[in-house]
Scaffold this motif. Structure first.
Motif, PDB file in Angstrom:
ATOM      1  N   ARG A  25      -3.311   1.240   1.364  1.00 47.07           N
ATOM      2  CA  ARG A  25      -2.323   0.194   1.650  1.00 47.07           C
ATOM      3  C   ARG A  25      -2.955  -0.928   2.484  1.00 47.07           C
ATOM      4  NH1 ARG A  25       1.760  -0.509   5.368  1.00 47.07           N
ATOM      5  NH2 ARG A  25       3.746  -1.285   4.581  1.00 47.07           N
TER       6      ARG A  25
ATOM      7  N   GLU B 279       2.731   3.719  -2.575  1.00 49.53           N
ATOM      8  CA  GLU B 279       2.809   2.857  -1.385  1.00 49.53           C
ATOM      9  C   GLU B 279       1.875   1.648  -1.517  1.00 49.53           C
ATOM     10  OE1 GLU B 279      -0.296   5.036   1.735  1.00 49.53           O
ATOM     11  OE2 GLU B 279       1.761   4.631   2.310  1.00 49.53           O
TER      12      GLU B 279
ATOM     13  N   LEU C 149       3.800  -0.730  -3.898  1.00 47.89           N
ATOM     14  CA  LEU C 149       4.915  -1.389  -3.193  1.00 47.89           C
ATOM     15  C   LEU C 149       4.382  -2.482  -2.265  1.00 47.89           C
ATOM     16  CD1 LEU C 149       7.087   1.764  -2.381  1.00 47.89           C
ATOM     17  CD2 LEU C 149       7.623  -0.059  -4.027  1.00 47.89           C
ATOM     18  N   GLU C 150       3.220  -2.243  -1.658  1.00 51.04           N
ATOM     19  CA  GLU C 150       2.634  -3.250  -0.752  1.00 51.04           C
ATOM     20  C   GLU C 150       2.122  -4.444  -1.550  1.00 51.04           C
ATOM     21  OE1 GLU C 150       3.030  -3.567   2.193  1.00 51.04           O
ATOM     22  OE2 GLU C 150       1.431  -4.728   3.102  1.00 51.04           O
TER      23      GLU C 150
ATOM     24  N   GLU D  14       3.337  -5.468  -4.378  1.00 48.29           N
ATOM     25  CA  GLU D  14       4.538  -6.220  -4.783  1.00 48.29           C
ATOM     26  C   GLU D  14       5.093  -6.999  -3.586  1.00 48.29           C
ATOM     27  OE1 GLU D  14       7.730  -3.914  -6.497  1.00 48.29           O
ATOM     28  OE2 GLU D  14       9.108  -5.603  -6.349  1.00 48.29           O
ATOM     29  N   ARG D  15       5.172  -6.370  -2.427  1.00 53.79           N
ATOM     30  CA  ARG D  15       5.766  -7.031  -1.254  1.00 53.79           C
ATOM     31  C   ARG D  15       4.991  -8.297  -0.927  1.00 53.79           C
ATOM     32  NH1 ARG D  15       5.125  -7.873   3.830  1.00 53.79           N
ATOM     33  NH2 ARG D  15       3.111  -6.754   4.005  1.00 53.79           N
ATOM     34  N   ILE D  16       3.669  -8.183  -0.848  1.00 50.79           N
ATOM     35  CA  ILE D  16       2.842  -9.337  -0.477  1.00 50.79           C
ATOM     36  C   ILE D  16       2.906 -10.403  -1.573  1.00 50.79           C
ATOM     37  CG2 ILE D  16       0.478 -10.111  -0.052  1.00 50.79           C
ATOM     38  CD1 ILE D  16      -0.074  -7.456   1.306  1.00 50.79           C
TER      39      ILE D  16
ATOM     40  N   GLU E 234       5.909 -12.631  -1.767  1.00 53.42           N
ATOM     41  CA  GLU E 234       6.084 -13.569  -0.642  1.00 53.42           C
ATOM     42  C   GLU E 234       5.027 -14.663  -0.650  1.00 53.42           C
ATOM     43  OE1 GLU E 234       7.672 -10.208   2.601  1.00 53.42           O
ATOM     44  OE2 GLU E 234       5.646 -11.070   2.762  1.00 53.42           O
TER      45      GLU E 234
ATOM     46  N   TYR F 216       5.648 -12.048 -11.448  1.00 54.19           N
ATOM     47  CA  TYR F 216       6.418 -10.884 -10.969  1.00 54.19           C
ATOM     48  C   TYR F 216       5.872  -9.615 -11.621  1.00 54.19           C
ATOM     49  CZ  TYR F 216       9.907 -14.266  -9.325  1.00 54.19           C
ATOM     50  OH  TYR F 216      10.550 -15.292  -8.679  1.00 54.19           O
TER      51      TYR F 216
END
Ligand code: SDX
Length: 426
Positions: free
Chosen positions: A285, A338, A341-342, A344-346, A349, A359
């Protein structure tokens, strides 16, 4: 009342032309009347990746890329994933309506009783190296199947055409599983008519010495949902390949083999394998920010992200992400989740991805589920090809029966040498 036409003024000649607009399109052939000199060829449109060209009219699948909408024959993908099963969806794509119970049972019976492959096809699979990529094996064996059913060339005989459609949908899981068993040096596990289409695929993949393989119902259902989500996607690269090759009136096995070849590419169906390998390469991560920085510097692409049509979240990715948690309850959490997900999160944004409207697509989370289900990474694109076979065949059939279909033969813009005389270089 505004007219449904486009007025074009050719500033080279001052002439104006009026071309009709239908379904928000103009017919490219209507541009040919626009000339400078009478014996000119006339104007063409130039669209190298057909980014803004409708290649056909279709009633099969509808996508709204901005709103993240996907419907098969008008039914939202979310409802089909929740309430239907893959074989029913395959019927819907091919015949336009959800089948009544008796029709569905006959359809399922027909498919179930065509799952066995000709024993000689095993010799093709045996001939591959142990480390041959399963998509290469699938491509070869599906193409070879055209030689086992010579009557398949009679593509305008409805009975013969329908029989090949059933054979292809039924045999794809068998070919896929046999390719996997070959690569593992395992004996082939034959179809079991007592279990579902997806359960039988798991049986042929994982049955060992037990008398009867019993698929885990949670895994069977999760895989069936993934098959539903991957069944069709209108004029994607591989569907376009099937339509173009099929327009030469070749048999459906050869046309579907062209679809498999297109899907094999890492920018298309090969992305689920590439996305998983990317998460493994990131490793943890805390290494995600560094990896994202490299992508933004142009060092490669975020596999499983971006889409030609979806400029919002791929609706399939949302459903797959939810299904992943149900699978992990049975298989245990996938440690790569994990990292995913990280990423995607970064990415969601970061201005680089926001500006390019990138996306997660269907391939981003799929690999996590497949890996947790015990599938080896190189078989992931094959897991895409199995369900996509019904979409390809629906597109192929629609193309064949479309009165406007002709053999696909695009034009070009020639920028090569003018005429020059031969002069040997000695
Ligand atoms: C499938 O068409 C379908 O419907 C396909 C499919 C189906 O069900 O049949 O949905 C299945 O193939 C899904 C897509 C799987 N492929 C990937 O995940 C591979 C990674 N994605 C990309 O290579 C890309 O997003 C495509 C191929 C999917 C779409 O490419 P486009 O529409 O041709 O976009 P592009 O190459 O013109 O890129 C536009 C910009 C470029 O940046 P700039 O040159 O403008 O600076 O976005 C960038 C690209 O570099 N970009 C990415 C990116 N995808 C595009 N940058 C980083 N990571 C990415 N994934």
């Amino acid at each position: 009342m505004s007219k449904e036409t486009l007025t074009i003024i050719d500033n080279r000649t001052g002439k104006s032309y009026e071309v009709p607009i239908t379904h928000e399109t103009i017919r490219a052939i209507d541009l040919r009347q626009i000339k400078v000199a009478e014996n000119d060829f006339g104007l063409m449109s130039y669209d190298p990746a057909t980014e803004n060209t409708a290649s056909c009219k279709s009633t099969i699948t509808f996508i709204d890329g901005d709103k993240g909408i996907l419907r098969y024959r008008g039914y939202p993908i979310e409802q089909l994933a929740e309430k239907s099963n893959y074989l029913e969806v395959a019927y819907l794509l091919l015949y336009g309506e959800l089948p009544p119970k008796s029709q569905y049972e006959k359809w399922a019976y027909d498919i179930t009783h065509h799952t066995i492959i000709h024993e000689s096809i095993k010799k093709f699979i045996d001939g591959f190296r142990h480390d041959a990529h399963p998509m290469g094996m699938l491509l070869g064996t599906v193409g070879a199947m055209s030689t086992f059913y010579p009557e398949a060339k009679n593509i305008f005989d409805e009975g013969i055409r329908e029989k090949q459609i059933r054979r292809l949908i039924a045999k794809m899981p068998t070919l896929a599983a046999f390719a996997y068993r070959h690569s593992r040096g395992l004996p082939y596990a034959y179809p079991d008519n007592d279990v579902s289409y997806t359960g039988n695929f798991l049986n042929m993949m994982y049955k060992m010495a037990e008398a009867k393989y019993k698929p885990n119902p949670v895994i069977e259902r999760a895989l069936d949902i993934l098959f539903i989500l991957h069944a069709d996607h209108e004029q994607n690269c591989s569907a376009n390949a099937v339509r173009a090759v099929g327009s030469s009136h070749v048999d459906p096995y050869s046309a579907v083999a062209a679809g498999i070849a297109a899907l094999y590419g890492p920018l298309h169906g090969g992305a689920n394998e590439a996305a998983l390998r990317m998460l493994v390469e990131i490793g943890s991560r805390d290494k995600v920010p560094e990896f994202i920085k490299r992508i933004k510097a142009g060092e490669g692409r975020l596999m499983g992200f971006g889409h030609r049509i979806y400029k919002a979240y791929d609706p399939r990715a949302k459903i797959i992400k939810e299904a992943a948690y149900q699978v992990f309850e049975v298989t245990g959490m996938n440690p790569l989740l994990e990292i995913a997900l990280e990423v995607e999160r970064i990415a969601l944004e970061d201005e680089y991805f926001i500006k390019r409207r990138l996306y997660p697509n269907v391939d981003f989370y799929t690999g996590l589920i497949y890996q947790s289900l015990g599938f080896p990474v190189d078989i992931f694109p094959v897991l895409f090809a199995i369900p996509r076979t019904s979409g390809w065949l629906a597109q192929w059939k629609e193309m064949l029966l479309d009165k406007e279909t002709k053999i696909v033969r695009p034009r070009q813009v020639y920028l090569g040498h003018e005429k020059r005389d031969y002069r040997s270089n000695d």
